[in-house]
Design an enzyme around this catalytic site. Structure first.
Site, short mmCIF file in Angstrom:
data_model
loop_
_atom_site.label_atom_id
_atom_site.label_comp_id
_atom_site.label_asym_id
_atom_site.label_seq_id
_atom_site.Cartn_x
_atom_site.Cartn_y
_atom_site.Cartn_z
N LYS A 10 0.83 -1.20 0.00
CA LYS A 10 0.00 0.00 0.00
C LYS A 10 0.87 1.26 0.00
CE LYS A 10 -3.74 -2.32 2.51
NZ LYS A 10 -4.52 -2.29 3.76
N PHE A 58 -16.14 3.52 7.02
CA PHE A 58 -14.73 3.73 6.68
C PHE A 58 -14.42 3.58 5.19
CE2 PHE A 58 -15.40 -0.64 8.12
CZ PHE A 58 -14.88 -1.38 7.07
N ARG A 86 -0.78 -15.01 3.76
CA ARG A 86 -1.51 -14.41 4.89
C ARG A 86 -0.75 -14.63 6.20
NH1 ARG A 86 -5.72 -11.66 3.82
NH2 ARG A 86 -6.76 -11.90 5.82
N THR A 92 -4.65 -8.22 10.39
CA THR A 92 -5.01 -6.91 9.83
C THR A 92 -4.58 -5.77 10.74
OG1 THR A 92 -6.88 -7.91 8.69
CG2 THR A 92 -6.93 -5.53 8.95
N ARG A 103 3.27 -7.10 8.97
CA ARG A 103 2.54 -6.10 9.76
C ARG A 103 3.06 -6.02 11.19
NH1 ARG A 103 -3.27 -7.71 7.33
NH2 ARG A 103 -3.28 -6.32 5.50
N ASN A 113 -1.63 -0.23 7.30
CA ASN A 113 -1.06 -1.53 7.69
C ASN A 113 -0.19 -2.16 6.61
OD1 ASN A 113 -3.04 -2.42 5.95
ND2 ASN A 113 -4.17 -3.61 7.47
N HIS A 116 -1.68 -5.49 1.47
CA HIS A 116 -2.95 -6.21 1.29
C HIS A 116 -2.63 -7.57 0.68
CE1 HIS A 116 -6.97 -7.32 -0.03
NE2 HIS A 116 -6.39 -7.68 -1.17
#
Length: 149
Positions: A10, A58, A86, A92, A103, A113, A116
């Site tokens: 991100k 959000f 993952r 998350t 993360r 964070n 993705h």
């Protein structure tokens, strides 16, 4: 069975110059890169990507954040690649993510964070089609596969 997944560094991860480290983590795990590009996410792409959150309070913040700067979009292949990526990414909320996960090591706040990753085969297919054309993806025989699986 070889699966594909969509991974996106991100805008916060790009700005913090974490692309190389993130790529290395996936490569060292034995996953195979099938496509990658530095790009800007359009509002239309963001709305498609976050369609499941439309109507939530959000949603606007998600779209605004993901379009705020460049992202690094990737497609990875491997056995159980969604589950594996993952685990590497972590929970998350970075405060709940284990040390050693992306993360857990770099994230500070759930809204920023770092990364993705697709959460299912269906999501992966949908997300890959939003961000990549078929001709941008390259599948090949990884010579190390016999040493990994």
């Amino acid at each position: 069975m070889m699966e594909k997944t969509f991974i996106m560094v991100k805008p916060d991860g790009v700005q913090r110059q974490l692309i190389g480290d993130i790529l290395s983590r996936f490569e060292r795990k034995g996953l195979q890169l099938a496509g990658a590009k530095l790009m800007r996410v359009t509002e239309q792409m963001a709305e498609k990507h976050y369609a499941e959150h439309q109507g939530k309070p959000f949603f606007g913040e998600l779209v605004e954040f993901i379009t705020s700067g460049p992202v690094f979009a990737m497609v990875w292949e491997g056995e159980n690649v969604i589950e594996v990526t993952r685990q590497l990414i972590g929970k998350t909320n970075p405060k709940e993510a284990l040390p050693g996960t992306i993360r857990g090591d770099y994230g500070m706040f759930v809204g920023k964070n770092i990364i993705h990753g697709s959460d299912s085969l269906e999501s992966a297919e949908r997300e890959i089609n939003i961000f990549f054309k078929n001709e941008e993806l390259v599948s090949y025989q990884q010579l190390m596969a016999g040493w990994i699986y």
